[in-house]
Design a protein around this motif. Structure first.
Motif, PDB file in Angstrom:
ATOM      1  N   LEU A 100       0.870  -1.176   0.025  1.00 57.72           N
ATOM      2  CA  LEU A 100      -0.157  -0.077  -0.019  1.00 57.72           C
ATOM      3  C   LEU A 100       0.674   1.372  -0.118  1.00 57.72           C
ATOM      4  CD1 LEU A 100      -2.728   1.054  -0.021  1.00 57.72           C
ATOM      5  CD2 LEU A 100      -2.773   0.871   2.590  1.00 57.72           C
ATOM      6  N   GLY A 101       1.915   1.244   0.990  1.00 59.09           N
ATOM      7  CA  GLY A 101       2.672   2.520   1.046  1.00 59.09           C
ATOM      8  C   GLY A 101       3.432   2.985  -0.439  1.00 59.09           C
ATOM      9  N   PRO A 102       4.062   1.951  -0.933  1.00 61.40           N
ATOM     10  CA  PRO A 102       4.947   2.174  -2.161  1.00 61.40           C
ATOM     11  C   PRO A 102       4.093   2.712  -3.153  1.00 61.40           C
ATOM     12  CG  PRO A 102       5.815   0.579  -0.840  1.00 61.40           C
ATOM     13  CD  PRO A 102       4.774   0.638  -0.086  1.00 61.40           C
ATOM     14  N   LEU A 103       2.711   1.743  -3.287  1.00 60.87           N
ATOM     15  CA  LEU A 103       1.787   2.054  -4.548  1.00 60.87           C
ATOM     16  C   LEU A 103       1.181   3.451  -4.348  1.00 60.87           C
ATOM     17  CD1 LEU A 103      -0.505   1.414  -6.681  1.00 60.87           C
ATOM     18  CD2 LEU A 103      -1.931   0.670  -4.669  1.00 60.87           C
ATOM     19  N   LEU A 104       0.960   3.971  -3.244  1.00 57.54           N
ATOM     20  CA  LEU A 104       0.328   5.375  -3.149  1.00 57.54           C
ATOM     21  C   LEU A 104       1.622   6.355  -3.520  1.00 57.54           C
ATOM     22  CD1 LEU A 104      -1.456   5.244   0.236  1.00 57.54           C
ATOM     23  CD2 LEU A 104      -2.370   5.178  -1.974  1.00 57.54           C
ATOM     24  N   VAL A 105       2.663   6.393  -3.009  1.00 64.29           N
ATOM     25  CA  VAL A 105       3.847   7.182  -3.310  1.00 64.29           C
ATOM     26  C   VAL A 105       4.094   7.150  -4.753  1.00 64.29           C
ATOM     27  CG1 VAL A 105       6.246   7.615  -2.832  1.00 64.29           C
ATOM     28  CG2 VAL A 105       4.946   7.053  -0.998  1.00 64.29           C
ATOM     29  N   MET A 106       4.177   6.005  -5.464  1.00 58.74           N
ATOM     30  CA  MET A 106       4.598   5.909  -6.790  1.00 58.74           C
ATOM     31  C   MET A 106       3.344   6.433  -7.659  1.00 58.74           C
ATOM     32  SD  MET A 106       7.606   5.116  -6.451  1.00 58.74           S
ATOM     33  CE  MET A 106       7.894   5.397  -8.121  1.00 58.74           C
ATOM     34  N   ALA A 107       2.117   6.285  -7.223  1.00 57.89           N
ATOM     35  CA  ALA A 107       0.971   6.754  -7.913  1.00 57.89           C
ATOM     36  C   ALA A 107       0.971   8.146  -7.932  1.00 57.89           C
ATOM     37  CB  ALA A 107      -0.227   6.317  -7.295  1.00 57.89           C
ATOM     38  N   ALA A 108       2.000   8.938  -7.153  1.00 65.65           N
ATOM     39  CA  ALA A 108       1.999  10.311  -7.268  1.00 65.65           C
ATOM     40  C   ALA A 108       3.066  10.872  -8.375  1.00 65.65           C
ATOM     41  CB  ALA A 108       2.305  10.913  -5.929  1.00 65.65           C
ATOM     42  N   PHE A 109       3.525   9.834  -8.772  1.00 68.50           N
ATOM     43  CA  PHE A 109       4.773  10.080  -9.937  1.00 68.50           C
ATOM     44  C   PHE A 109       5.621  10.996  -9.440  1.00 68.50           C
ATOM     45  CE2 PHE A 109       0.835   8.426 -12.115  1.00 68.50           C
ATOM     46  CZ  PHE A 109       1.267   7.752 -12.712  1.00 68.50           C
ATOM     47  N   PRO A 110       6.494  10.849  -8.086  1.00 72.67           N
ATOM     48  CA  PRO A 110       7.357  11.904  -7.541  1.00 72.67           C
ATOM     49  C   PRO A 110       8.900  11.822  -8.099  1.00 72.67           C
ATOM     50  CG  PRO A 110       7.374   9.726  -6.244  1.00 72.67           C
ATOM     51  CD  PRO A 110       6.335   9.373  -7.476  1.00 72.67           C
ATOM     52  N   GLY A 111       9.151  10.904  -9.196  1.00 71.79           N
ATOM     53  CA  GLY A 111      10.366  11.023  -9.554  1.00 71.79           C
ATOM     54  C   GLY A 111      10.742  12.412 -10.141  1.00 71.79           C
ATOM     55  N   GLN A 112      10.172  12.812 -11.129  1.00 70.42           N
ATOM     56  CA  GLN A 112      10.477  14.154 -11.799  1.00 70.42           C
ATOM     57  C   GLN A 112      10.468  15.346 -10.862  1.00 70.42           C
ATOM     58  OE1 GLN A 112       7.752  15.338 -14.699  1.00 70.42           O
ATOM     59  NE2 GLN A 112       9.835  16.266 -16.143  1.00 70.42           N
ATOM     60  N   VAL A 113       9.484  15.201  -9.865  1.00 71.45           N
ATOM     61  CA  VAL A 113       9.533  16.349  -8.897  1.00 71.45           C
ATOM     62  C   VAL A 113      10.654  16.172  -7.887  1.00 71.45           C
ATOM     63  CG1 VAL A 113       7.915  17.048  -7.029  1.00 71.45           C
ATOM     64  CG2 VAL A 113       6.765  16.115  -8.970  1.00 71.45           C
ATOM     65  N   MET A 114      11.227  15.240  -7.526  1.00 65.07           N
ATOM     66  CA  MET A 114      12.275  14.945  -6.611  1.00 65.07           C
ATOM     67  C   MET A 114      13.498  15.357  -7.256  1.00 65.07           C
ATOM     68  SD  MET A 114      10.999  11.634  -4.199  1.00 65.07           S
ATOM     69  CE  MET A 114      11.934  11.615  -2.879  1.00 65.07           C
ATOM     70  N   ARG A 115      13.674  14.939  -8.458  1.00 65.63           N
ATOM     71  CA  ARG A 115      14.942  15.266  -9.266  1.00 65.63           C
ATOM     72  C   ARG A 115      15.046  16.603  -9.445  1.00 65.63           C
ATOM     73  NH1 ARG A 115      13.691  10.691 -12.657  1.00 65.63           N
ATOM     74  NH2 ARG A 115      12.573  12.030 -14.062  1.00 65.63           N
ATOM     75  N   ALA A 116      13.813  17.634  -9.518  1.00 62.75           N
ATOM     76  CA  ALA A 116      13.803  18.891  -9.728  1.00 62.75           C
ATOM     77  C   ALA A 116      14.320  19.687  -8.318  1.00 62.75           C
ATOM     78  CB  ALA A 116      12.539  19.332 -10.114  1.00 62.75           C
ATOM     79  N   GLY A 117      13.982  18.899  -7.359  1.00 62.19           N
ATOM     80  CA  GLY A 117      14.412  19.188  -5.934  1.00 62.19           C
ATOM     81  C   GLY A 117      15.597  19.373  -5.662  1.00 62.19           C
ATOM     82  N   LEU A 118      16.588  18.419  -6.396  1.00 60.70           N
ATOM     83  CA  LEU A 118      17.868  18.419  -6.205  1.00 60.70           C
ATOM     84  C   LEU A 118      18.720  19.806  -6.314  1.00 60.70           C
ATOM     85  CD1 LEU A 118      18.783  14.875  -7.728  1.00 60.70           C
ATOM     86  CD2 LEU A 118      18.923  15.431  -5.282  1.00 60.70           C
ATOM     87  N   PRO A 119      19.603  20.026  -5.837  1.00 60.20           N
ATOM     88  CA  PRO A 119      20.500  21.176  -6.177  1.00 60.20           C
ATOM     89  C   PRO A 119      20.975  21.102  -7.734  1.00 60.20           C
ATOM     90  CG  PRO A 119      21.184  20.224  -3.948  1.00 60.20           C
ATOM     91  CD  PRO A 119      20.296  19.183  -4.429  1.00 60.20           C
ATOM     92  N   MET A 120      21.202  22.115  -8.365  1.00 55.84           N
ATOM     93  CA  MET A 120      21.813  21.984  -9.594  1.00 55.84           C
ATOM     94  C   MET A 120      22.912  20.964  -9.919  1.00 55.84           C
ATOM     95  SD  MET A 120      20.951  22.494 -12.686  1.00 55.84           S
ATOM     96  CE  MET A 120      19.832  23.839 -12.771  1.00 55.84           C
ATOM     97  N   SER A 121      23.908  21.324  -9.382  1.00 54.92           N
ATOM     98  CA  SER A 121      25.058  20.415  -9.420  1.00 54.92           C
ATOM     99  C   SER A 121      25.043  18.860  -9.096  1.00 54.92           C
ATOM    100  CB  SER A 121      26.267  21.010  -8.255  1.00 54.92           C
ATOM    101  OG  SER A 121      25.618  20.733  -6.947  1.00 54.92           O
TER     102      SER A 121
END
Length: 290
Positions: A83-104
């Motif tokens: 359930l937990g991983p299903l809900l988190v991955m259903a939010a498609f967080p990958g691109q969002v979290m990559r954008a949250g990284l510092p530019m370097s």
């Protein structure tokens, strides 16, 4: 007094700085990434709900009961693995979290993914055979009585068990919930519909075996002392049924989402286009090899 008792449930049974650091990093990256990418309210709800469920299952007083009641342990793993991983991955967080990284860091990540090691890492983490197999294996292997015995007594094995099912859950639902045709997706839309059926069956069989076995398969919980007054048979039956029914229902949800993706792509004609693109790439590779 009741309020204080409720707050005590949030106190970790065994504090883990690694786990806290992991959740803090995930939260910071997602919040920072929202400033770059628009994230709908539905996706935010899915992400935060999944993250809260994972934290409550891994780092609160519930962990004490999971170590002393088999059926609570199975409910814990239902959340950690399904359930937990299903809900988190259903939010498609990958691109969002990559954008949250510092530019370097984003540049370093991009450069790494272009290397042979980076491509090999992605290939393993998204392999359409390895990931579903690992998903099922990590459910069943920790249920072997001897493995369960030592993993519940050794805190290092216990944390390895919990982290392994969480990580494999993220890997699996990342494949199943992918909304793209293949390629670029690692698994075909049809494969994403069939996969939950194949991974569901061994878990349902294992749950049925545990639920209907009359002998005590896991005497460890009796030796350590059950946290709730309940017979070993009842505890085991409820635990087996948790694997059999609720876990299967979560996989059915994933299956329905994958089926919706298949129908959407088919309706837009993107399945045929993906096939043509794949054949064109195959011909180009063959020409280059020649």
């Amino acid at each position: 007094m009741d309020r204080m008792d409720s707050l005590e449930w949030l106190v970790p049974w065994e504090f883990s700085p690694t786990l806290v650091a992991s959740f803090v990093v995930a939260i910071v990256l997602f919040v920072r990434g929202q400033r770059v990418h628009h994230v709908t309210i539905a996706r935010r709800i899915l992400f935060w709900t999944g993250l809260v469920l994972l934290y409550l299952s891994m780092h609160t007083r519930l962990d004490y009961y999971a170590e002393r009641m088999f059926f609570i342990h199975r409910i814990q793993h239902l959340v950690l693995h399904h359930l937990g991983p299903l809900l988190v991955m259903a939010a498609f967080p990958g691109q969002v979290m990559r954008a949250g990284l510092p530019m370097s860091w984003r540049v370093r990540l991009r450069d790494f993914l272009r290397t042979g090691s980076g491509r090999a890492t992605v290939a393993v983490l998204t392999n359409k055979i390895f990931v579903p197999t690992l998903f099922v294996f990590l459910v069943l292997v920790w249920l072997i009585p001897s493995v369960q015995f030592y993993s519940m007594l050794d805190w290092r094995l216990y944390r390895l068990m919990n982290w392994s099912v969480v990580i494999s859950g993220f890997m699996y639902w990342n494949l199943i919930l992918d909304r793209r045709p293949a390629p670029p997706a690692a698994m075909t839309p049809g494969g994403r519909v069939i996969s939950p059926v194949l991974t569901m069956l061994p878990q349902m069989v294992a749950g049925a075996v545990i639920a209907f076995t009359e002998s005590d398969i896991y005497p460890l919980f009796e030796l350590c002392g059950r946290a709730i007054a309940m017979s070993a048979q009842t505890d085991q039956t409820i635990g087996g049924l948790t694997m059999w029914i609720p876990a299967a229902l979560v996989e059915v949800i994933g299956l329905m989402v994958a089926l919706g993706t298949l129908m959407r792509l088919s309706g837009k004609g993107r399945l045929r286009k993906a096939d043509r693109d794949a054949r064109a790439r195959a011909k180009a590779r063959a020409a280059l090899s020649a």
